[in-house]
Design a protein around this motif. Structure first.
Motif, PDB file in Angstrom:
ATOM      1  N   ARG A  53      27.011  72.157 -98.988  1.00 30.02           N
ATOM      2  CA  ARG A  53      28.253  71.557 -99.493  1.00 30.02           C
ATOM      3  C   ARG A  53      29.216  72.590-100.050  1.00 30.02           C
ATOM      4  O   ARG A  53      30.425  72.388-100.047  1.00 30.02           O
ATOM      5  CB  ARG A  53      27.924  70.504-100.546  1.00 30.02           C
ATOM      6  N   PRO A  57      32.519  73.327 -95.902  1.00 27.70           N
ATOM      7  CA  PRO A  57      33.924  72.936 -95.703  1.00 27.70           C
ATOM      8  C   PRO A  57      34.806  74.063 -95.163  1.00 27.70           C
ATOM      9  O   PRO A  57      35.630  73.836 -94.270  1.00 27.70           O
ATOM     10  CB  PRO A  57      34.370  72.499 -97.107  1.00 27.70           C
ATOM     11  N   ASP A  58      34.625  75.268 -95.672  1.00 24.36           N
ATOM     12  CA  ASP A  58      35.432  76.394 -95.201  1.00 24.36           C
ATOM     13  C   ASP A  58      35.078  76.755 -93.758  1.00 24.36           C
ATOM     14  O   ASP A  58      35.962  77.038 -92.942  1.00 24.36           O
ATOM     15  CB  ASP A  58      35.219  77.589 -96.130  1.00 24.36           C
TER      16      ASP A  58
END
Length: 153
Positions: A53, A57-58
């Motif tokens: 997590r 995302p990146d």
């Protein structure tokens, strides 16, 4: 070698697969087993799911982590946690321990090495090591092309 890396390294054009398959767009979610392990092992330490997590995302935004890559990235996240846990054990118990035959290498030292090897091997696939990241460039309009076009600068 991935097409993007081959092109960046100047491979001959006839040796590059310009028809590299590209994963379909879709949700990139951690595997169910990783979520289950997180729920079972809630011991206050950062879990592999939390590593996921924090980093995913990146990587997803840069089109490096796709639906096809979830298992490989899960191995990376799990190895990060394994390394940390082994490092704590070595810090507490030391590099050596008493065994039945006297002083022996703490097994956690081997676990650290194994996890570090996995982290490096799998992290490189996602550009998570400085040398691998230096070999890649991402276009500002990433994702417009297919295959290597989405990574080449």
């Amino acid at each position: 070698m991935p097409t993007a890396v081959a092109e960046l390294n100047g491979y001959r054009k006839d040796r590059i697969n310009h028809d590299e398959p590209v994963p379909a767009a879709g949700e990139v979610e951690p595997p169910a087993w990783m979520v289950a392990v997180h729920q079972l092992a809630d011991d206050g330490e950062e879990s592999a799911l939390q590593v996921w997590r924090r980093l995913a995302p990146d990587l997803i935004a840069k089109k490096v982590l796709t639906p096809w890559d979830v298992e490989a990235f899960a191995v990376y996240c799990t190895s990060v946690v394994g390394y940390r846990r082994a490092a704590i054990e070595v810090a507490v118990e030391g590099m050596t321990t008493r065994g039945s035959q006297g002083v022996v290498k703490n097994p956690a030292v081997t676990a650290m090495k194994d996890c570090a090897d996995l982290m490096n091997r799998y992290g490189a696939k996602f550009g998570l090591t400085p040398s691998d990241r230096a070999a890649l460039a991402i276009k500002p309009d990433e994702g417009k092309g297919k295959g290597a076009e989405r990574l080449l600068g």
